[in-house]
Design a protein around this motif. Structure first.
Motif, PDB file in Angstrom:
ATOM      1  N   VAL A   7      19.587  20.930  40.762  1.00  0.00           N
ATOM      2  CA  VAL A   7      20.718  20.430  39.972  1.00  0.00           C
ATOM      3  C   VAL A   7      21.062  19.010  40.429  1.00  0.00           C
ATOM      4  O   VAL A   7      21.323  18.133  39.607  1.00  0.00           O
ATOM      5  N   LYS A   8      21.035  18.772  41.735  1.00  0.00           N
ATOM      6  CA  LYS A   8      21.305  17.430  42.272  1.00  0.00           C
ATOM      7  C   LYS A   8      20.264  16.427  41.753  1.00  0.00           C
ATOM      8  O   LYS A   8      20.607  15.316  41.346  1.00  0.00           O
ATOM      9  N   LEU A   9      19.000  16.822  41.744  1.00  0.00           N
ATOM     10  CA  LEU A   9      17.937  15.963  41.219  1.00  0.00           C
ATOM     11  C   LEU A   9      18.134  15.707  39.724  1.00  0.00           C
ATOM     12  O   LEU A   9      17.909  14.597  39.244  1.00  0.00           O
ATOM     13  N   LEU A  10      18.569  16.733  39.012  1.00  0.00           N
ATOM     14  CA  LEU A  10      18.830  16.593  37.576  1.00  0.00           C
ATOM     15  C   LEU A  10      19.928  15.561  37.322  1.00  0.00           C
ATOM     16  O   LEU A  10      19.794  14.721  36.435  1.00  0.00           O
ATOM     17  N   VAL A  11      20.985  15.614  38.113  1.00  0.00           N
ATOM     18  CA  VAL A  11      22.080  14.645  37.981  1.00  0.00           C
ATOM     19  C   VAL A  11      21.541  13.228  38.172  1.00  0.00           C
ATOM     20  O   VAL A  11      21.862  12.320  37.395  1.00  0.00           O
ATOM     21  N   GLU A  12      20.697  13.040  39.177  1.00  0.00           N
ATOM     22  CA  GLU A  12      20.109  11.715  39.435  1.00  0.00           C
ATOM     23  C   GLU A  12      19.269  11.242  38.249  1.00  0.00           C
ATOM     24  O   GLU A  12      19.333  10.072  37.861  1.00  0.00           O
ATOM     25  N   GLU A  13      18.493  12.136  37.667  1.00  0.00           N
ATOM     26  CA  GLU A  13      17.653  11.768  36.524  1.00  0.00           C
ATOM     27  C   GLU A  13      18.498  11.434  35.294  1.00  0.00           C
ATOM     28  O   GLU A  13      18.188  10.491  34.567  1.00  0.00           O
ATOM     29  N   ILE A  14      19.562  12.179  35.076  1.00  0.00           N
ATOM     30  CA  ILE A  14      20.452  11.901  33.941  1.00  0.00           C
ATOM     31  C   ILE A  14      21.111  10.540  34.133  1.00  0.00           C
ATOM     32  O   ILE A  14      21.221   9.757  33.189  1.00  0.00           O
ATOM     33  N   GLN A  15      21.529  10.242  35.352  1.00  0.00           N
ATOM     34  CA  GLN A  15      22.140   8.938  35.635  1.00  0.00           C
ATOM     35  C   GLN A  15      21.145   7.806  35.387  1.00  0.00           C
ATOM     36  O   GLN A  15      21.511   6.749  34.881  1.00  0.00           O
ATOM     37  N   GLN A  16      19.890   8.033  35.742  1.00  0.00           N
ATOM     38  CA  GLN A  16      18.864   6.998  35.592  1.00  0.00           C
ATOM     39  C   GLN A  16      18.460   6.809  34.126  1.00  0.00           C
ATOM     40  O   GLN A  16      18.318   5.681  33.661  1.00  0.00           O
ATOM     41  N   LEU A  17      18.292   7.903  33.400  1.00  0.00           N
ATOM     42  CA  LEU A  17      17.783   7.834  32.023  1.00  0.00           C
ATOM     43  C   LEU A  17      18.885   7.697  30.977  1.00  0.00           C
ATOM     44  O   LEU A  17      18.630   7.230  29.873  1.00  0.00           O
ATOM     45  N   PHE A  30      18.278  15.263  25.052  1.00  0.00           N
ATOM     46  CA  PHE A  30      17.365  16.243  25.623  1.00  0.00           C
ATOM     47  C   PHE A  30      15.914  15.783  25.499  1.00  0.00           C
ATOM     48  O   PHE A  30      15.130  15.916  26.445  1.00  0.00           O
ATOM     49  N   GLY A  31      15.555  15.215  24.360  1.00  0.00           N
ATOM     50  CA  GLY A  31      14.177  14.759  24.144  1.00  0.00           C
ATOM     51  C   GLY A  31      13.763  13.685  25.136  1.00  0.00           C
ATOM     52  O   GLY A  31      12.618  13.672  25.601  1.00  0.00           O
ATOM     53  N   ILE A  42       9.040  16.598  38.445  1.00  0.00           N
ATOM     54  CA  ILE A  42      10.063  17.129  39.348  1.00  0.00           C
ATOM     55  C   ILE A  42      10.408  18.580  39.019  1.00  0.00           C
ATOM     56  O   ILE A  42      10.494  19.424  39.906  1.00  0.00           O
ATOM     57  N   PHE A  43      10.609  18.855  37.736  1.00  0.00           N
ATOM     58  CA  PHE A  43      11.145  20.160  37.338  1.00  0.00           C
ATOM     59  C   PHE A  43      10.064  21.040  36.730  1.00  0.00           C
ATOM     60  O   PHE A  43       9.491  20.707  35.705  1.00  0.00           O
ATOM     61  N   GLU A  44       9.838  22.183  37.379  1.00  0.00           N
ATOM     62  CA  GLU A  44       8.888  23.150  36.833  1.00  0.00           C
ATOM     63  C   GLU A  44       9.444  23.774  35.565  1.00  0.00           C
ATOM     64  O   GLU A  44       8.728  24.004  34.609  1.00  0.00           O
ATOM     65  N   ALA A  45      10.744  24.048  35.593  1.00  0.00           N
ATOM     66  CA  ALA A  45      11.403  24.681  34.448  1.00  0.00           C
ATOM     67  C   ALA A  45      12.671  23.900  34.132  1.00  0.00           C
ATOM     68  O   ALA A  45      13.769  24.281  34.542  1.00  0.00           O
ATOM     69  N   LEU A  46      12.522  22.803  33.405  1.00  0.00           N
ATOM     70  CA  LEU A  46      13.651  21.931  33.084  1.00  0.00           C
ATOM     71  C   LEU A  46      14.764  22.690  32.370  1.00  0.00           C
ATOM     72  O   LEU A  46      15.940  22.542  32.702  1.00  0.00           O
ATOM     73  N   VAL A  47      14.401  23.519  31.409  1.00  0.00           N
ATOM     74  CA  VAL A  47      15.399  24.254  30.632  1.00  0.00           C
ATOM     75  C   VAL A  47      16.196  25.189  31.550  1.00  0.00           C
ATOM     76  O   VAL A  47      17.422  25.300  31.431  1.00  0.00           O
ATOM     77  N   GLY A  48      15.532  25.818  32.495  1.00  0.00           N
ATOM     78  CA  GLY A  48      16.208  26.685  33.456  1.00  0.00           C
ATOM     79  C   GLY A  48      17.169  25.907  34.340  1.00  0.00           C
ATOM     80  O   GLY A  48      18.284  26.358  34.626  1.00  0.00           O
ATOM     81  N   GLY A  69      11.586  19.598  20.693  1.00  0.00           N
ATOM     82  CA  GLY A  69      11.347  19.396  19.263  1.00  0.00           C
ATOM     83  C   GLY A  69      12.594  19.696  18.453  1.00  0.00           C
ATOM     84  O   GLY A  69      13.179  18.811  17.853  1.00  0.00           O
ATOM     85  N   VAL A  70      13.043  20.939  18.499  1.00  0.00           N
ATOM     86  CA  VAL A  70      14.200  21.375  17.719  1.00  0.00           C
ATOM     87  C   VAL A  70      15.487  20.695  18.194  1.00  0.00           C
ATOM     88  O   VAL A  70      16.315  20.296  17.395  1.00  0.00           O
ATOM     89  N   HIS A  71      15.650  20.567  19.501  1.00  0.00           N
ATOM     90  CA  HIS A  71      16.899  20.067  20.085  1.00  0.00           C
ATOM     91  C   HIS A  71      16.748  18.701  20.751  1.00  0.00           C
ATOM     92  O   HIS A  71      17.558  18.344  21.614  1.00  0.00           O
ATOM     93  N   ASP A  72      15.764  17.923  20.361  1.00  0.00           N
ATOM     94  CA  ASP A  72      15.522  16.624  21.003  1.00  0.00           C
ATOM     95  C   ASP A  72      16.712  15.669  20.903  1.00  0.00           C
ATOM     96  O   ASP A  72      16.901  14.829  21.776  1.00  0.00           O
ATOM     97  N   ASN A  73      17.534  15.788  19.863  1.00  0.00           N
ATOM     98  CA  ASN A  73      18.664  14.873  19.674  1.00  0.00           C
ATOM     99  C   ASN A  73      19.987  15.410  20.209  1.00  0.00           C
ATOM    100  O   ASN A  73      21.032  14.812  19.973  1.00  0.00           O
ATOM    101  N   VAL A  74      19.944  16.516  20.933  1.00  0.00           N
ATOM    102  CA  VAL A  74      21.168  17.076  21.523  1.00  0.00           C
ATOM    103  C   VAL A  74      21.539  16.268  22.762  1.00  0.00           C
ATOM    104  O   VAL A  74      20.704  16.013  23.626  1.00  0.00           O
TER     105      VAL A  74
END
Length: 81
Positions: A7-17, A30-31, A42-48, A69-74
């Motif tokens: 989750v900490k790594l995810l926060v860093e990636e969201i801040q960067q991207l 999401f896309g 980094i993430f084996e299971a990003l959705v998880g 695909g379906v939720h790329d613009n969320v």
């Protein structure tokens, strides 16, 4: 890898991207996150990881599950910087 660390790594990636919106929160589509090579490594299971972060109220997004695909613009909104 433990969930809190992912989750900490995810926060860093969201801040960067992502980018700050008018309300001051960092957002990323999401896309963008799903298709980023670094995130894929980094993430084996990003959705998880996204679901775990949402459950911990670190991020928020519409719906329960995001599918490529379906939720790329969320928007994924970072609630805790």
């Amino acid at each position: 890898m433990n969930v809190d660390h992912e989750v900490k790594l995810l926060v860093e990636e969201i801040q960067q991207l992502g980018s700050k919106s008018a309300d001051g929160q960092t957002r990323v589509k999401f896309g963008v996150l799903f298709n980023d090579d670094r995130c894929a490594n980094i993430f084996e299971a990003l959705v998880g990881t996204l679901r775990a972060a949402k459950k911990r109220k670190v991020i928020n997004f519409e719906g329960e599950l995001l599918l490529q695909g379906v939720h790329d613009n969320v928007d994924i909104v970072l609630l805790q910087e």
